[in-house]
Scaffold this active site. Sequence first.
Site, PDB file in Angstrom:
ATOM      1  N   ASN A 280       3.771   9.449   7.017  1.00 22.94           N
ATOM      2  CA  ASN A 280       2.426   9.228   6.507  1.00 22.94           C
ATOM      3  C   ASN A 280       1.990  10.540   5.848  1.00 22.94           C
ATOM      4  O   ASN A 280       1.965  11.597   6.481  1.00 22.94           O
ATOM      5  CB  ASN A 280       1.510   8.878   7.676  1.00 22.94           C
ATOM      6  CG  ASN A 280       0.073   8.665   7.216  1.00 22.94           C
ATOM      7  OD1 ASN A 280      -0.422   9.339   6.301  1.00 22.94           O
ATOM      8  ND2 ASN A 280      -0.585   7.718   7.835  1.00 22.94           N
ATOM      9  N   CYS A 341      -5.087   6.356  -9.411  1.00 26.09           N
ATOM     10  CA  CYS A 341      -4.935   5.139 -10.224  1.00 26.09           C
ATOM     11  C   CYS A 341      -6.009   4.114  -9.879  1.00 26.09           C
ATOM     12  O   CYS A 341      -5.885   2.943 -10.207  1.00 26.09           O
ATOM     13  CB  CYS A 341      -3.533   4.553 -10.063  1.00 26.09           C
ATOM     14  SG  CYS A 341      -3.122   4.155  -8.367  1.00 26.09           S
TER      15      CYS A 341
HETATM   16  N1  SAH Z   1       4.568   8.604  -7.570  1.00 29.24           N
HETATM   17  C1  SAH Z   1       5.188   7.310  -7.602  1.00 29.24           C
HETATM   18  C2  SAH Z   1       4.238   6.157  -7.397  1.00 29.24           C
HETATM   19  C3  SAH Z   1       3.468   6.200  -6.126  1.00 29.24           C
HETATM   20  S1  SAH Z   1       2.831   4.665  -5.652  1.00 29.24           S
HETATM   21  C4  SAH Z   1       5.916   7.131  -8.928  1.00 29.24           C
HETATM   22  O1  SAH Z   1       5.644   7.861  -9.857  1.00 29.24           O
HETATM   23  O2  SAH Z   1       6.745   6.218  -9.011  1.00 29.24           O
HETATM   24  C5  SAH Z   1       2.222   5.009  -4.086  1.00 29.24           C
HETATM   25  C6  SAH Z   1       3.279   5.233  -3.026  1.00 29.24           C
HETATM   26  O3  SAH Z   1       2.606   5.647  -1.867  1.00 29.24           O
HETATM   27  C7  SAH Z   1       4.105   4.023  -2.638  1.00 29.24           C
HETATM   28  O4  SAH Z   1       5.460   4.347  -2.761  1.00 29.24           O
HETATM   29  C8  SAH Z   1       3.756   3.779  -1.156  1.00 29.24           C
HETATM   30  O5  SAH Z   1       4.881   3.399  -0.384  1.00 29.24           O
HETATM   31  C9  SAH Z   1       3.284   5.142  -0.727  1.00 29.24           C
HETATM   32  N2  SAH Z   1       2.306   5.202   0.366  1.00 29.24           N
HETATM   33  C10 SAH Z   1       1.226   4.412   0.600  1.00 29.24           C
HETATM   34  N3  SAH Z   1       0.518   4.887   1.644  1.00 29.24           N
HETATM   35  C11 SAH Z   1       1.155   5.999   2.093  1.00 29.24           C
HETATM   36  C12 SAH Z   1       0.913   6.959   3.134  1.00 29.24           C
HETATM   37  N4  SAH Z   1      -0.162   6.843   3.918  1.00 29.24           N
HETATM   38  N5  SAH Z   1       1.773   7.967   3.267  1.00 29.24           N
HETATM   39  C13 SAH Z   1       2.844   8.104   2.484  1.00 29.24           C
HETATM   40  N6  SAH Z   1       3.116   7.243   1.475  1.00 29.24           N
HETATM   41  C14 SAH Z   1       2.299   6.211   1.289  1.00 29.24           C
END
Ligand code: SAH
Length: 397
Positions: A280, A341
């Site tokens: 996380n 986003c």
């Molecule tokens: N930077 C990436 C896109 C990120 S999308 C790119 O350029 O492709 C957001 C991501 O956050 C997803 O992969 C999801 O699995 C992750 N995510 C969501 N909540 C989270 C958390 N609390 N801790 C870590 N990752 C998390």
Amino acid sequence: MPPKKLNLHGLPVVKVSRRGANRLKDGHVWVYRSDIAQADGVAPGALVGVVDEREKFLGTALYSSSSQIAIRMISREAVKDLDSLLRTRIQEAIAYRERMVRDTDAYRIVFSEADFLPGLIVDRYNDLLSLQVLTQAMDIEAVRQVIVSELSQRLHPEAIAERVDPRVRELEQLPAQSSGLLQGEKKNTVFAMNGVRFHYDVLGGQKTGAFLDQRENYAAAAQYARGEALDVFCYHGGFALHLAQHCAKVTGVDSSRPALEVADRNAALNGREIEWIEANAFDLLRDYASAGQQYDSIVLDPPAFAKGKSNVETALRGYKELNLRALKMLRPGGILVTCSCSYHVSPAEFLGVVTQAAQDMHRNLRIVENRTQAKDHPILLAVPETAYLKCIVLAVS
Ligand code: SAH
């Protein structure tokens, strides 16, 4: 002045209130249900002529019987032949990408309202196409057939898949449906952007499968990042793999194990060594920051925290916390690439939160670049909802 004589080619007519009409006159393409004065007997997904309360013709739209957005304009003219309009719009969308998109075989071909094809999203990943239908009108079988036929004639993909967002289908009161191939058999491919290669599974992953909207931001981040880098919310490693072109050591963090497995395969595909951590992000940043861990470059690209207007405050607190921790860990001379986003968080609000984080941490930041989504996700000037991505590159002193 008498109202313009109507020739709507037999289309059903939807009458909009003065407020709805004003919105359209300002160039927007949506009218909300509360601004519909009359839509008696109009079928779900119908092509409709739109008039104001004085019966003045305003254009042609696609109607939804269930969405809060009751009509989405598709033309300012009276449309005689929807099939040929759809084909023309798709050709125009492809031509726009041919002019605007560089250094990749993966990009968004159709971006809904921004390409005057409301409710349709099409992405290209090398030889595969992925399509998403978001409205009743685009779900009509005859409409789907025209779209698939035009895409395949113009682009000759090996396969076209449909990725279903069940929540959207529910909101549009469309029957449940699963994701799958509409044409062809190929499901996996490799695409490239900025010289970096990625595995793609047309039916796997989150959203439409990859975050194509960040493509130009990856290149920007790579240009400034140096030293030891941390890519937080790394998904398939979009930023991490780009940073690895210039950074001595790169670590990617995500809470999704399947996402990290693809990221690891992507690293191998590019001959890179990257450390992936399943965690996380909030916990990890807190622990690392209090342990005194330091980096030269940090990317923050969390999922949309604000899904609606109601949780903007909570979203801003989330962004602030992430940016605070990142600033705590950045060495002098470091680079922070911070993204949001969430459409509902405005560019000014987002910048405000980063500014507060900098004040709290007593760090001076310079904006190196204030960026948005890649050009294949066009922003329609009169439709603010088409602008959603914020990506700020900052130099920390
Ligand atoms: N930077 C990436 C896109 C990120 S999308 C790119 O350029 O492709 C957001 C991501 O956050 C997803 O992969 C999801 O699995 C992750 N995510 C969501 N909540 C989270 C958390 N609390 N801790 C870590 N990752 C998390």
